[in-house]
Motif scaffolding. Structure first.
Motif, PDB file in Angstrom:
ATOM      1  N   GLU A 174       0.559  -0.821   0.353  1.00 44.25           N
ATOM      2  CA  GLU A 174       0.196   0.303  -0.005  1.00 44.25           C
ATOM      3  C   GLU A 174       0.729   1.067   0.088  1.00 44.25           C
ATOM      4  O   GLU A 174       0.560   2.474  -0.632  1.00 44.25           O
ATOM      5  CB  GLU A 174      -1.048   0.001   1.507  1.00 44.25           C
ATOM      6  N   ILE A 175       1.841   0.673   1.112  1.00 46.45           N
ATOM      7  CA  ILE A 175       3.095   2.625   1.043  1.00 46.45           C
ATOM      8  C   ILE A 175       3.602   2.111  -0.381  1.00 46.45           C
ATOM      9  O   ILE A 175       3.706   4.027  -1.605  1.00 46.45           O
ATOM     10  CB  ILE A 175       3.406   1.684   2.407  1.00 46.45           C
ATOM     11  N   GLY A 176       3.814   1.310  -1.426  1.00 47.74           N
ATOM     12  CA  GLY A 176       5.263   1.541  -2.434  1.00 47.74           C
ATOM     13  C   GLY A 176       3.784   2.301  -4.054  1.00 47.74           C
ATOM     14  O   GLY A 176       3.537   2.583  -4.102  1.00 47.74           O
ATOM     15  N   ASN A 177       2.318   2.153  -3.475  1.00 49.12           N
ATOM     16  CA  ASN A 177       1.353   2.452  -4.349  1.00 49.12           C
ATOM     17  C   ASN A 177       1.127   3.788  -3.937  1.00 49.12           C
ATOM     18  O   ASN A 177      -0.192   4.932  -4.969  1.00 49.12           O
ATOM     19  CB  ASN A 177       0.002   1.317  -5.040  1.00 49.12           C
ATOM     20  N   GLU A 178       1.116   4.038  -2.793  1.00 45.97           N
ATOM     21  CA  GLU A 178       1.182   5.352  -2.506  1.00 45.97           C
ATOM     22  C   GLU A 178      -0.440   5.765  -1.891  1.00 45.97           C
ATOM     23  O   GLU A 178      -1.415   6.885  -2.794  1.00 45.97           O
ATOM     24  CB  GLU A 178       1.362   6.302  -3.409  1.00 45.97           C
ATOM     25  N   THR A 179      -1.274   4.592  -1.879  1.00 42.02           N
ATOM     26  CA  THR A 179      -2.656   4.546  -1.747  1.00 42.02           C
ATOM     27  C   THR A 179      -2.815   5.819  -0.633  1.00 42.02           C
ATOM     28  O   THR A 179      -1.971   5.614   0.788  1.00 42.02           O
ATOM     29  CB  THR A 179      -3.184   3.418  -0.923  1.00 42.02           C
ATOM     30  N   VAL A 180      -3.903   6.083  -0.177  1.00 36.02           N
ATOM     31  CA  VAL A 180      -4.447   6.364   1.249  1.00 36.02           C
ATOM     32  C   VAL A 180      -3.823   5.719   2.483  1.00 36.02           C
ATOM     33  O   VAL A 180      -3.933   6.029   3.043  1.00 36.02           O
ATOM     34  CB  VAL A 180      -6.232   6.440   1.189  1.00 36.02           C
ATOM     35  N   LEU A 181      -4.819   4.013   2.488  1.00 33.52           N
ATOM     36  CA  LEU A 181      -4.287   3.100   3.450  1.00 33.52           C
ATOM     37  C   LEU A 181      -2.409   3.579   3.731  1.00 33.52           C
ATOM     38  O   LEU A 181      -2.334   3.278   4.934  1.00 33.52           O
ATOM     39  CB  LEU A 181      -4.382   2.033   2.840  1.00 33.52           C
ATOM     40  N   GLY A 182      -1.964   3.230   2.665  1.00 32.68           N
ATOM     41  CA  GLY A 182      -0.598   3.228   2.966  1.00 32.68           C
ATOM     42  C   GLY A 182       0.012   4.590   3.481  1.00 32.68           C
ATOM     43  O   GLY A 182       1.008   4.630   4.585  1.00 32.68           O
ATOM     44  N   LYS A 183      -0.138   5.607   2.720  1.00 32.42           N
ATOM     45  CA  LYS A 183       0.220   6.412   3.778  1.00 32.42           C
ATOM     46  C   LYS A 183      -0.442   7.021   5.046  1.00 32.42           C
ATOM     47  O   LYS A 183       0.414   7.260   5.825  1.00 32.42           O
ATOM     48  CB  LYS A 183      -1.048   8.009   3.469  1.00 32.42           C
ATOM     49  N   GLN A 215      -7.804  -8.149  17.169  1.00 35.63           N
ATOM     50  CA  GLN A 215      -7.275  -8.527  16.273  1.00 35.63           C
ATOM     51  C   GLN A 215      -7.696  -9.554  16.224  1.00 35.63           C
ATOM     52  O   GLN A 215      -8.143 -10.087  15.411  1.00 35.63           O
ATOM     53  CB  GLN A 215      -6.298  -8.029  15.352  1.00 35.63           C
ATOM     54  N   ALA A 216      -7.593 -10.217  16.748  1.00 37.34           N
ATOM     55  CA  ALA A 216      -7.838 -11.793  17.509  1.00 37.34           C
ATOM     56  C   ALA A 216      -8.754 -12.027  16.902  1.00 37.34           C
ATOM     57  O   ALA A 216      -9.440 -13.515  16.357  1.00 37.34           O
ATOM     58  CB  ALA A 216      -6.706 -12.264  18.811  1.00 37.34           C
ATOM     59  N   GLU A 217     -10.043 -11.577  18.048  1.00 34.29           N
ATOM     60  CA  GLU A 217     -11.299 -11.529  18.009  1.00 34.29           C
ATOM     61  C   GLU A 217     -12.066 -10.975  16.553  1.00 34.29           C
ATOM     62  O   GLU A 217     -12.855 -12.046  16.508  1.00 34.29           O
ATOM     63  CB  GLU A 217     -11.851 -10.915  19.313  1.00 34.29           C
ATOM     64  N   ALA A 218     -11.401 -10.356  16.178  1.00 34.38           N
ATOM     65  CA  ALA A 218     -11.483  -9.941  14.551  1.00 34.38           C
ATOM     66  C   ALA A 218     -11.731 -11.159  13.630  1.00 34.38           C
ATOM     67  O   ALA A 218     -12.526 -11.523  13.358  1.00 34.38           O
ATOM     68  CB  ALA A 218     -11.528  -9.045  14.348  1.00 34.38           C
ATOM     69  N   LEU A 219     -10.286 -10.996  13.455  1.00 30.69           N
ATOM     70  CA  LEU A 219     -10.380 -12.809  13.239  1.00 30.69           C
ATOM     71  C   LEU A 219     -11.097 -13.836  13.166  1.00 30.69           C
ATOM     72  O   LEU A 219     -11.387 -14.395  12.341  1.00 30.69           O
ATOM     73  CB  LEU A 219      -8.812 -13.112  13.102  1.00 30.69           C
ATOM     74  N   ASP A 220     -11.300 -13.951  14.628  1.00 29.67           N
ATOM     75  CA  ASP A 220     -11.408 -15.527  15.088  1.00 29.67           C
ATOM     76  C   ASP A 220     -13.784 -15.440  13.772  1.00 29.67           C
ATOM     77  O   ASP A 220     -14.280 -16.093  13.781  1.00 29.67           O
ATOM     78  CB  ASP A 220     -12.395 -15.509  16.276  1.00 29.67           C
ATOM     79  N   GLU A 221     -13.893 -14.064  14.087  1.00 30.21           N
ATOM     80  CA  GLU A 221     -15.612 -13.559  14.055  1.00 30.21           C
ATOM     81  C   GLU A 221     -15.278 -13.611  12.298  1.00 30.21           C
ATOM     82  O   GLU A 221     -16.643 -14.712  11.890  1.00 30.21           O
ATOM     83  CB  GLU A 221     -16.273 -12.396  14.487  1.00 30.21           C
ATOM     84  N   ILE A 222     -14.376 -13.417  11.358  1.00 29.47           N
ATOM     85  CA  ILE A 222     -14.149 -13.478  10.247  1.00 29.47           C
ATOM     86  C   ILE A 222     -14.336 -14.715  10.322  1.00 29.47           C
ATOM     87  O   ILE A 222     -14.651 -15.213   8.767  1.00 29.47           O
ATOM     88  CB  ILE A 222     -12.911 -12.564   9.831  1.00 29.47           C
ATOM     89  N   LEU A 223     -13.322 -15.969  10.103  1.00 31.23           N
ATOM     90  CA  LEU A 223     -13.316 -17.025   9.979  1.00 31.23           C
ATOM     91  C   LEU A 223     -14.421 -18.243  10.257  1.00 31.23           C
ATOM     92  O   LEU A 223     -14.729 -18.561   9.523  1.00 31.23           O
ATOM     93  CB  LEU A 223     -12.089 -17.292  10.697  1.00 31.23           C
ATOM     94  N   LYS A 224     -14.779 -17.532  11.388  1.00 32.80           N
ATOM     95  CA  LYS A 224     -16.037 -18.421  11.549  1.00 32.80           C
ATOM     96  C   LYS A 224     -17.495 -17.574  10.575  1.00 32.80           C
ATOM     97  O   LYS A 224     -17.995 -18.961  10.628  1.00 32.80           O
ATOM     98  CB  LYS A 224     -16.956 -17.617  13.127  1.00 32.80           C
ATOM     99  N   LYS A 225     -17.296 -16.320  10.124  1.00 31.70           N
ATOM    100  CA  LYS A 225     -18.750 -16.532   8.853  1.00 31.70           C
ATOM    101  C   LYS A 225     -18.507 -17.457   7.830  1.00 31.70           C
ATOM    102  O   LYS A 225     -18.947 -17.050   6.819  1.00 31.70           O
ATOM    103  CB  LYS A 225     -18.614 -15.071   8.705  1.00 31.70           C
ATOM    104  N   ILE A 239      -7.660  -4.589  10.615  1.00 30.39           N
ATOM    105  CA  ILE A 239      -8.100  -5.298  10.360  1.00 30.39           C
ATOM    106  C   ILE A 239      -9.714  -5.266   9.270  1.00 30.39           C
ATOM    107  O   ILE A 239      -9.845  -6.292   8.662  1.00 30.39           O
ATOM    108  CB  ILE A 239      -9.590  -4.981  11.045  1.00 30.39           C
ATOM    109  N   GLY A 240      -9.687  -4.265   8.832  1.00 30.27           N
ATOM    110  CA  GLY A 240     -10.398  -3.839   7.615  1.00 30.27           C
ATOM    111  C   GLY A 240      -9.604  -4.287   6.080  1.00 30.27           C
ATOM    112  O   GLY A 240      -9.704  -5.037   5.610  1.00 30.27           O
ATOM    113  N   MET A 241      -8.025  -4.326   6.405  1.00 31.90           N
ATOM    114  CA  MET A 241      -7.584  -5.024   5.271  1.00 31.90           C
ATOM    115  C   MET A 241      -7.564  -6.445   5.067  1.00 31.90           C
ATOM    116  O   MET A 241      -7.525  -6.636   4.016  1.00 31.90           O
ATOM    117  CB  MET A 241      -5.955  -4.172   5.517  1.00 31.90           C
ATOM    118  N   LEU A 242      -7.280  -6.809   6.004  1.00 28.39           N
ATOM    119  CA  LEU A 242      -7.093  -8.169   6.511  1.00 28.39           C
ATOM    120  C   LEU A 242      -8.044  -8.708   5.748  1.00 28.39           C
ATOM    121  O   LEU A 242      -8.425  -9.675   4.950  1.00 28.39           O
ATOM    122  CB  LEU A 242      -6.952  -8.875   8.025  1.00 28.39           C
ATOM    123  N   ASP A 243      -9.724  -8.254   6.201  1.00 27.34           N
ATOM    124  CA  ASP A 243     -10.712  -8.274   5.821  1.00 27.34           C
ATOM    125  C   ASP A 243     -11.056  -8.919   4.576  1.00 27.34           C
ATOM    126  O   ASP A 243     -11.232 -10.041   3.610  1.00 27.34           O
ATOM    127  CB  ASP A 243     -12.558  -7.591   6.947  1.00 27.34           C
TER     128      ASP A 243
END
Ligand code: AMP
Length: 188
Positions: free
Chosen positions: A39-48, A93-103, A66-70
């Motif tokens: 993201e930094i290499g591509n100079e995106t908003v997220l990267g900045k 992040q661990a709790e969010a990952l568990d939720e994402i995988l559960k879905k 978490i948003g990026m991982l999802d």
């Protein structure tokens, strides 16, 4: 299906071992550090947004990470499973990952923590910094801050998954092959 978290402090060899594990077990490698650097290499908003945190050796805020991982998981499908490298780095992040995988009707099957002492980490990262060009690998103070962040915010993730019965510790010192064999024994 294997969903593995390769865990440990910065410089413990997570990325290196992940590459070999991916080949042997046909997993998809997801490294949030690599995603941020893209993201930094591509100079995106997220990267900045991420860059200022990364260059100081601080963790990027959870909601950004978490948003990026999802999103990344949404774009990828691998029935064999995933290897998460550098994520989750906080309990949230661990709790969010568990939720994402559960879905997705799946869950974390293994966490493997590479055990390496602090002085070895600093030496390895300073050595890597000579070729990696990563600003966060080139300054001992920033490296020590990354270790602090790990101890304070990331290390509790080991116990979180230990309570689910999936955490393992592996000696992260020695040759790459020796370390891989220790990991292989756990996964197979
Ligand atoms: P790494 O490539 O895993 O060493 O990550 C490099 C840097 O990216 C870290 O020091 C953080 O600033 C940022 N980063 C990577 N993954 C995460 C994460 N899961 N949560 C917060 N920050 C992260």
């Amino acid at each position: 299906m294997i969903n593995l978290i390769i865990f440990g402090p910065p410089g413990s060899g997570k990325g290196t071992q992940a590459q070999t594990i991916v080949e042997k077990f046909d997993l998809t490698h997801i490294s949030t550090g690599d995603l941020f650097r893209d993201e930094i290499g591509n100079e995106t908003v997220l990267g900045k947004k991420a860059k200022e945190y990364m260059n100081q050796g601080n963790l990027v805020p959870d909601e950004v990470t978490i948003g990026m991982l999802d999103n990344k998981l949404d774009q990828s499908q691998n029935p064999a499973g995933y290897i998460f490298d550098g994520f989750p780095r906080t309990l949230a992040q661990a709790e969010a990952l568990d939720e994402i995988l559960k879905k997705r009707n799946t869950k974390i099957t293994h966490l493997i923590a590479l055990d390496v002492n602090d002085d070895e980490i600093v030496n390895r990262l300073l050595e890597r910094g000579k070729t990696s060009k990563r600003p966060d690998d080139q300054n001992e103070e920033i490296i020590r801050n990354r270790i602090e962040e790990y101890l304070e915010k990331t290390s509790p993730v080991f116990n979180y998954y230990n309570e689910q019965g999936v955490s393992n510790k592996v000696d992260g010192m020695g040759s790459m092959d020796d370390i891989f064999n220790r990991i292989y024994d756990i996964l197979s």
